[in-house]
Design an enzyme around this catalytic site. Structure first.
Site: not given
Length: 665
Positions: A27-28, A211-212, A242, A595
């Site tokens: 995504k980044t 973002d997020e 998330q 993770r």
């Protein structure tokens, strides 16, 4: 080398866009490539673009990545920051509309706590005080004024909190200060009420990237709507799986609300995972499938299958910690010749209360570790003292800053003197620093404290004059020398390690200001920006195993991940079970699993000691939701267990032998 979905997300700029980005799906990269596309292909001026993140660390990393694909001057012109930093920028420009004077202060959590405690009934219990503070914060995060909070109150405690909120805002107004919650609340109220201001800011920021997005609260979502307008020129990137911050106000329903408020919304799913082994990803998918979804997605990966996910049954938390430390040591010894570092390891847990036995076991195993959540650099007393000096220089009405530094270093100005000074200042409607400048006020005080106060005000005036001609870093150096602060640390801290650490912290603070000065702004502005930094933003663990909560781990990745405490009552947490918040706990487990890049180990204790009583534990219900074929339960495959135990023991003994040999030398 974007995949088709990433490419579509970058290309679409003609209306509102929601990018549902699964864990590890890049995504980044989509956000940074889209910024480059907006500037290079759509010819949008970089100063018209704002990318909003949730941590300053994420903002720094995003700016660094963008700088590699667009010209340096374009990268410098971008707005890449958190919601709160954007709010601070807005208020610094529009301070008059907010009823603030130039140079206002941003109070930190300690300042806020101290004021609310002072305004609360005497002798109030800590848990009640915490509840009142949270109610005030909740009202602010809903963008309510004190009057609106009072109208919405439904219980005696909420009425009490609304009353304190009103008094608290009066105090902040007198200080010419805001708190963190005001950095969203005040810009939102201005933008929603003032047509001219709203249109000006929509022109100032022509395209928004968030973002997020799943972590936004109601006020942040309204701020996005106010800034984007009917044309809805924005891209929101998030993952409903998330969303783990409902406890601090995040509203995962904002993802669904986006579609209701913007019927023209385009939705693109990023489902290819570039991080996890297939086995880990399969487990994560099966777990999260038990949660309800408005937007279904299923992550997939081109990576190898990877080893089985290990499940350790342990006797109690100490035994669990010893096993984890031994396995981590074994894995490190096994792979260190292949480039493995301690920073490739992480131990995750539900709450900080689980850290103590793990720390003990890691120390005994000589494993270097870094505990996230320890005392933040910005919470160090010497750092906060200097920042409060700068706050007071920028904003002479900041009584909270005045009270912290007026007797630092020691100036023999006692509590009685300060209480009397505060009463006189309140009666005159003046700040405490202004009151201390008045000869008529000083005559009412004893000679020694009056003389010291007069000396302090002269020092502040001298430093304020110097601030005009010196950089922020130079001003800090001058402040440390003229106040005698650095000299006091050197003379009153007998322990050399502590003394060196404190003086080193002050040097680092000066270096920060020197680096930040490149972006412009005076010392007061920089102090306000530093107040927004969180512990996570300044964490530098180095080459060490990371220990942290599952909440803190979001956004990170490691080769080897251990999730400790996988028993009912811990994960999922007993409070969540009692309140029916199982979905968020499952999302938290999902975050932990995703993770891990190569190897995942889950552990639980059969027994727990609580309030002096030994209690039996049940394995976490989430373990039963994982694909059985991808798990290795310790004790079920005795041959495999024996091999792992033998390798681990050999590794442990080799490490002890090496330590003994080193000691002999």
């Amino acid at each position: 080398m974007l995949n088709p979905q990433q490419h579509a997300a970058v290309e679409y700029c003609d209306g509102p866009l929601l990018v549902l980005a699964g864990a590890g799906s890049g995504k980044t990269r989509v956000i940074t490539e889209k910024i480059a596309h907006l500037i290079g292909r759509r010819k949008l001026a970089p100063e018209k673009i704002a990318a909003i993140t949730f941590t300053n660390k994420a903002a720094r990393e995003m700016r660094e990545r963008v700088s590699k694909i667009i010209p340096a001057e374009a990268a410098a012109a971008l707005t890449v920051c958190t919601f709160h930093a954007l709010g601070l920028k807005f208020l610094q420009i529009e301070h008059e509309r907010a009823g603030l004077r130039r140079g206002f202060s941003v109070l930190d959590a300690d300042d806020t706590d101290a004021i609310i405690k002072e305004l609360s009934p005497k002798g109030v219990k800590p848990e009640v005080l915490n509840g009142l503070r949270n109610l005030v914060s909740r009202a602010k995060n809903s963008a309510l004024t004190p009057d609106e909070a009072m109208a919405a109150a439904r219980s005696p405690r909420e009425i009490e909190a609304a009353t304190i909120y009103d008094l608290y805002q009066q105090r902040l107004s007198a200080f010419n200060a805001v708190d963190f919650d005001d950095l969203i609340r005040l810009p939102l109220r201005i933008l929603e009420a003032d047509d001219d201001c709203r249109m000006a800011w929509r022109e100032r920021l022509r395209y928004l990237l968030v973002d997020e997005y799943q972590d936004t609260n109601d006020a942040q979502y309204r701020l996005l709507k106010a800034l984007s307008g009917d044309k809805a020129r924005f891209t929101c990137v998030g993952d409903d799986d998330q969303s783990i911050y409902a406890w601090r106000g995040a509203n995962p329903e904002n993802i669904d609300q986006l579609g209701r408020d913007f019927p023209q919304l385009q939705v693109i799913k990023l489902e290819q995972n570039y991080r996890c082994a297939k086995r880990i990803l399969r487990a994560a998918n099966k777990l999260i499938a038990n949660n309800p979804h408005v937007h279904e997605k299923r992550l997939w990966s081109d990576h190898l299958e990877g080893p089985l996910i290990r499940v350790l049954e342990c006797k109690e938390s100490e035994h669990e910690a010893e096993k984890i430390a031994a396995i981590a040591s074994h894995l490190y010894e096994k792979y260190k010749d292949k480039g493995c570092r301690w920073s490739d390891f992480a131990i995750l847990y539900r709450g900080n209360f689980q850290a103590r036995p793990l720390e003990k076991a890691l120390r005994l195993a000589r494993v270097p570790y870094h505990l996230s959540g320890a005392l933040s650099f910005l919470d160090r007393a010497e750092v906060k003292d200097v920042l409060c000096y700068l706050r007071l220089l920028a904003n002479p009405t900041d009584d909270a800053a005045f009270l912290r530094v007026v007797n630092v270093p020691k100036r023999e100005i006692g509590a009685t003197t300060l209480e009397k000074l505060g009463q006189v200042a309140a009666s005159r409607g003046a700040s405490m620093l202004d009151a201390a400048r008045s000869d008529s006020v000083l005559k009412t005080l004893s000679a020694r404290p009056a003389s010291q106060l007069a000396s302090f005000t002269r020092l502040m005036d001298e430093l304020r004059s110097a601030a005009i001609h010196h950089s922020a870093a130079e001003l800090v150096e001058m402040l440390l020398q003229k106040t005698g602060y650095a000299a006091q640390i050197a003379s009153t801290t007998p322990d050399q390690i502590t003394r060196d650490r404190k003086l080193g912290n002050l040097r680092e603070l000066t270096e920060w200001f020197a680096a930040m000065q490149k972006d412009g702004g005076g010392a007061g502005d920089l102090a306000a920006q530093l107040a927004l930094l969180s512990h996570a933003d300044r964490d530098d663990p180095g080459n060490a195993l990371r220990m942290m909560t599952l909440h803190s781990a979001k956004g990170l990745e490691f080769r080897f991940v251990f999730i400790a405490g996988c028993e009912d009552g811990t994960l999922p947490h007993e409070g969540a079970l009692d309140e029916g918040r199982i979905d968020e706990e499952r999302r938290l487990m999902y975050v932990g699993i995703t993770r891990a890049k190569e190897l995942l180990t889950l552990s639980y204790s059969a027994r727990t000691k609580k309030y002096g009583e030994i209690l039996s534990n049940q394995p976490s219900r989430f373990l039963k939701e994982l694909p059985e074929a991808d798990l290795h339960w310790e004790g079920k495959d005795l041959e495999a267990d024996a091999l792992v135990t033998r390798e681990t023991a050999q590794s442990h003994m080799a490490k002890i032998a090496a330590m003994l040999a080193a000691n002999k030398r």
